[in-house]
Design a protein around this motif. Sequence first.
Motif, short mmCIF file in Angstrom:
data_model
loop_
_atom_site.label_atom_id
_atom_site.label_comp_id
_atom_site.label_asym_id
_atom_site.label_seq_id
_atom_site.Cartn_x
_atom_site.Cartn_y
_atom_site.Cartn_z
N VAL A 217 7.93 -53.31 47.07
CA VAL A 217 9.23 -53.74 46.57
C VAL A 217 9.54 -55.17 47.01
CG1 VAL A 217 11.71 -53.32 46.69
CG2 VAL A 217 10.13 -51.39 46.41
N VAL A 218 9.35 -55.47 48.31
CA VAL A 218 9.78 -56.77 48.82
C VAL A 218 8.83 -57.89 48.41
CG1 VAL A 218 11.01 -55.71 50.74
CG2 VAL A 218 8.66 -56.50 51.08
N THR A 219 7.57 -57.58 48.15
CA THR A 219 6.67 -58.64 47.67
C THR A 219 6.91 -58.90 46.19
OG1 THR A 219 4.92 -56.97 47.36
CG2 THR A 219 4.86 -58.28 49.38
N THR A 220 7.33 -57.88 45.46
CA THR A 220 7.68 -58.07 44.04
C THR A 220 8.96 -58.87 43.91
OG1 THR A 220 6.63 -55.95 43.48
CG2 THR A 220 8.19 -56.86 41.88
N ASP A 221 9.91 -58.63 44.80
CA ASP A 221 11.24 -59.24 44.72
C ASP A 221 11.68 -59.69 46.11
OD1 ASP A 221 13.83 -59.99 44.04
OD2 ASP A 221 14.57 -57.92 44.00
N PRO A 222 11.13 -60.79 46.63
CA PRO A 222 11.40 -61.16 48.02
C PRO A 222 12.85 -61.52 48.33
CG PRO A 222 10.13 -62.88 46.90
CD PRO A 222 10.16 -61.69 45.99
N PHE A 223 13.61 -61.98 47.32
CA PHE A 223 14.97 -62.46 47.60
C PHE A 223 16.06 -61.56 47.01
CE2 PHE A 223 12.27 -66.32 47.73
CZ PHE A 223 12.47 -66.63 49.07
N GLU A 224 15.72 -60.32 46.72
CA GLU A 224 16.68 -59.31 46.27
C GLU A 224 17.44 -59.72 45.02
OE1 GLU A 224 19.97 -56.32 48.31
OE2 GLU A 224 18.65 -57.48 49.59
N LYS A 225 16.69 -60.14 44.02
CA LYS A 225 17.28 -60.46 42.73
C LYS A 225 17.25 -59.28 41.76
CE LYS A 225 17.91 -64.76 43.95
NZ LYS A 225 19.28 -65.23 44.28
N LEU A 227 14.42 -55.64 41.77
CA LEU A 227 13.88 -54.38 42.27
C LEU A 227 14.24 -54.09 43.72
CD1 LEU A 227 11.99 -51.94 41.67
CD2 LEU A 227 10.09 -53.35 42.53
N ARG A 228 14.31 -55.12 44.55
CA ARG A 228 14.59 -54.90 45.97
C ARG A 228 15.94 -54.21 46.18
NH1 ARG A 228 12.97 -59.02 50.83
NH2 ARG A 228 13.81 -57.80 52.56
N LYS A 229 16.82 -54.33 45.23
CA LYS A 229 18.12 -53.69 45.36
C LYS A 229 18.01 -52.17 45.43
CE LYS A 229 20.57 -57.43 42.99
NZ LYS A 229 21.45 -57.80 41.85
N THR A 230 16.89 -51.61 44.94
CA THR A 230 16.72 -50.15 45.01
C THR A 230 16.65 -49.67 46.46
OG1 THR A 230 14.29 -50.28 44.84
CG2 THR A 230 15.54 -50.09 42.78
N LEU A 231 16.26 -50.54 47.37
CA LEU A 231 16.20 -50.16 48.79
C LEU A 231 17.58 -49.90 49.37
CD1 LEU A 231 13.53 -52.76 50.01
CD2 LEU A 231 13.18 -50.30 49.67
N PHE A 322 25.87 -50.42 43.31
CA PHE A 322 25.07 -49.31 43.79
C PHE A 322 23.66 -49.36 43.21
CE2 PHE A 322 29.33 -47.72 44.36
CZ PHE A 322 29.26 -46.93 45.49
N ALA A 323 22.73 -48.79 43.97
CA ALA A 323 21.44 -48.38 43.43
C ALA A 323 21.50 -46.87 43.30
CB ALA A 323 20.30 -48.80 44.37
N LEU A 324 21.27 -46.34 42.11
CA LEU A 324 21.42 -44.91 41.87
C LEU A 324 20.14 -44.33 41.26
CD1 LEU A 324 25.07 -44.73 40.43
CD2 LEU A 324 24.31 -44.41 42.81
N LEU A 325 19.87 -43.09 41.60
CA LEU A 325 18.67 -42.41 41.12
C LEU A 325 18.79 -42.02 39.65
CD1 LEU A 325 18.05 -39.97 44.12
CD2 LEU A 325 17.03 -42.23 43.76
N LYS A 326 17.69 -42.17 38.94
CA LYS A 326 17.57 -41.63 37.58
C LYS A 326 16.96 -40.23 37.66
CE LYS A 326 17.93 -42.39 33.09
NZ LYS A 326 19.25 -42.67 32.47
N ASP A 332 17.55 -46.89 39.71
CA ASP A 332 18.09 -48.05 38.99
C ASP A 332 19.03 -48.82 39.92
OD1 ASP A 332 16.75 -47.30 36.63
OD2 ASP A 332 18.40 -45.96 36.06
N TYR A 333 19.39 -50.03 39.51
CA TYR A 333 20.26 -50.86 40.35
C TYR A 333 21.25 -51.62 39.48
CZ TYR A 333 16.61 -54.21 38.98
OH TYR A 333 15.73 -54.98 38.26
#
Length: 355
Positions: A217-225, A227-231, A322-326, A332-333
């Motif tokens: 997740v963090v290598t795909t999106d290092p600055f939380e723009k 996918l990282r928001k799912t964390l 929020f990040a919410l489960l599908k 999702d975020y």
Amino acid sequence: MLPIQSNGYSVFFDNSLASLKEFLNTSDYSKVFFLTDLNTSEHCLPLIGKYLPELDNYDIIEVDPGEENKNIDYCIGVWQMLLDFGADRNSLLINLGGGVITDMGGFAASTFKRGIDFIQIPTTLLSQVDASVGGKTGIDLGSIKNIIGTFTQPKAVFISTEFLKTLSKRQLVSGFAEIVKHGLIADKDYYYQIQNIDIVDPPAEAIYRSVEIKNHVVTTDPFEKGLRKTLNFGHTIGHAVETYSLKNDSDPLLHGEAIALGMICESFLSHKHNGLGEEDLKEIIRYIRSVFPDYSFKPSSYSDVMEFMKNDKKNISGNIGFALLKEIGQCDYNIYLEETQIIESFNYYNSLLNQ
């Protein structure tokens, strides 16, 4: 287990402390500093000495343990000690501890003389599967968690399960919350696999898989723009309840205990607003409540919890994100909800305690 490659650094497992020795022997740092707290000085630093008996050119900076000390005042103390010990820009700070130490130590290093190198040696289960990877550093401002910080990558991370033997059962269970989260947001099979492991003696393979998930997740999106928001699943509500508990309870919730509550509330919101099936919701609630303690927060506390949520750094233009489960294993975020919808999840959680 092979090292995991992250954003410009390696995460070492297995004989990680032997790898630390090699890392230091092949580096050319002018000075080495350990940042510890009172607990890791007593229980974890001797283990470093066991593996690196020849390491003698270092100084120790020791702070009090606890989230309440992850603030600018303690950070000033770290900077002052670095100055007093003669740290220069070719110095190395080794952060030996849990999430408070790795967060604050990373922030102190990333800002001292505009940045010196640091490495992370996480000693709690929580920090090994969460805070140690991703390059987030930070401190709290008043009651707002991690609101001041930087994105700065360590030079390396060294994870050893030997440190987990120094932890209480409550600390291990708390750390397990992040492992549960990783399964819920990214790997359905992993979520069901972890239900069969011994929480107080987690296998290295489970820690490795959690780090793999977070690292992807963090290598795909290092600055939380994106996918990282799912964390952040479980953390929007969890952080607010954790802050409330820290301010009001004589025995406050640990981070993972609060996140477990947050995951139940946000699973309910996922069911109401993001398509999570009712059977998945029941399964998540069943498992989380079988592992983590319940926590009753009264309706009179809702306004305080909401105020803490409104200061969350993930919010945009006053909207609570929020990040919410599908479904289990998919998240999702960028889902924004109103206060009445969020309070409905509080009431739902409290209704479970009466069943």
